[in-house]
Motif scaffolding. Structure first.
Motif, PDB file in Angstrom:
ATOM      1  N   GLN A  26       9.490 -11.590 -15.567  1.00 31.98           N
ATOM      2  CA  GLN A  26       8.271 -11.639 -15.127  1.00 31.98           C
ATOM      3  C   GLN A  26       7.903 -12.385 -13.736  1.00 31.98           C
ATOM      4  N   GLU A  27       9.114 -12.819 -13.166  1.00 34.19           N
ATOM      5  CA  GLU A  27       8.973 -13.466 -11.726  1.00 34.19           C
ATOM      6  C   GLU A  27       9.402 -12.089 -10.836  1.00 34.19           C
ATOM      7  N   ALA A  32      15.205  -5.883 -20.072  1.00 31.74           N
ATOM      8  CA  ALA A  32      14.507  -6.646 -19.323  1.00 31.74           C
ATOM      9  C   ALA A  32      13.788  -7.806 -20.506  1.00 31.74           C
ATOM     10  N   ALA A  33      13.983  -8.881 -20.089  1.00 34.07           N
ATOM     11  CA  ALA A  33      13.437 -10.128 -20.870  1.00 34.07           C
ATOM     12  C   ALA A  33      12.700 -11.237 -20.115  1.00 34.07           C
ATOM     13  N   GLY A  34      11.709 -11.678 -20.617  1.00 35.74           N
ATOM     14  CA  GLY A  34      11.134 -13.107 -19.841  1.00 35.74           C
ATOM     15  C   GLY A  34      10.260 -13.840 -20.885  1.00 35.74           C
ATOM     16  N   SER A  35      10.057 -15.102 -20.356  1.00 33.07           N
ATOM     17  CA  SER A  35       9.518 -16.193 -21.048  1.00 33.07           C
ATOM     18  C   SER A  35       7.842 -15.789 -20.618  1.00 33.07           C
ATOM     19  N   ILE A  44       2.300 -12.163 -15.806  1.00 30.51           N
ATOM     20  CA  ILE A  44       3.470 -11.304 -14.945  1.00 30.51           C
ATOM     21  C   ILE A  44       2.886 -11.658 -13.442  1.00 30.51           C
ATOM     22  N   LYS A  45       3.947 -12.563 -12.918  1.00 34.53           N
ATOM     23  CA  LYS A  45       3.269 -12.821 -11.222  1.00 34.53           C
ATOM     24  C   LYS A  45       3.140 -11.368 -10.753  1.00 34.53           C
ATOM     25  N   GLY A  46       2.029 -11.422  -9.839  1.00 30.98           N
ATOM     26  CA  GLY A  46       1.761 -10.430  -8.985  1.00 30.98           C
ATOM     27  C   GLY A  46       1.748  -9.087  -9.787  1.00 30.98           C
ATOM     28  N   SER A  47       1.343  -9.061 -10.955  1.00 32.03           N
ATOM     29  CA  SER A  47       1.440  -7.802 -11.783  1.00 32.03           C
ATOM     30  C   SER A  47       0.181  -6.598 -11.123  1.00 32.03           C
TER      31      SER A  47
END
Length: 166
Positions: free
Chosen positions: A61-62, A83-86, A92-95
């Protein structure tokens, strides 16, 4: 993911929180060759072996463009990518600036381990776990040693469960 990565000859992990400089890899072209060359330049110890490498994007997400790169990786097919993320589905930053790889991404929601899964993860013998379950079900005593061991493991489990992001 890291345990699964041991099945591969080469496991490459990129954590975008602990190593934010890797975000720069995805600022340019998103073709697989460029990405692989850039990652290799960032870390001389990584090896990309076609058909035998798992690339793991952690905290994706970063870096939304890393998520976008899943499509070129899937089309290319030389490397497996996870891919994994909290809170990936929430934030999602800047998605807005990075398209989602529609049709090239399969989302799996993972929940916390239950107590039995935790016991497996810490290496407790499944036969021992089955014996404890049978004793509890049949209302047989566990005995002080087993009771103390299981109580300690349960306390550890509860502490982990309530200190982990969910």
């Amino acid at each position: 993911m890291e345990q699964f990565g041991k099945e591969y000859e080469s496991f490459v992990k990129i954590d975008f929180i602990t190593n934010p400089s890797y975000k720069r890899v995805f600022e340019g072209d998103l073709d697989v060759g460029t990405i692989v060359r850039m990652i290799s330049a960032f870390d001389k110890d990584v090896r990309f072996i076609p058909g035998r490498t798992l690339l793991f994007f952690d905290e994706v997400q970063e870096c939304p463009r890393a998520r976008t790169s899943l499509k070129p990786f899937a089309i290319d097919g030389r490397y497996d990518v996870i891919a994994a993320g909290s809170f990936t589905g929430v934030h999602i930053k800047g998605s807005l600036n990075a398209p989602v790889p529609v049709g090239y991404e399969r989302e799996l929601r993972m929940n916390s381990l239950d107590f039995e899964e935790y016991l497996w993860a810490v290496g407790m013998d499944p036969a021992f776990i089955d014996d404890v379950r049978r004793r509890i079900r049949d209302l047989d005593g566990l005995g002080p040693a087993v009771y103390d061991l299981m109580s300690a493991r349960f306390r550890d489990y509860i502490c982990l469960l309530y200190t982990s992001p969910s």
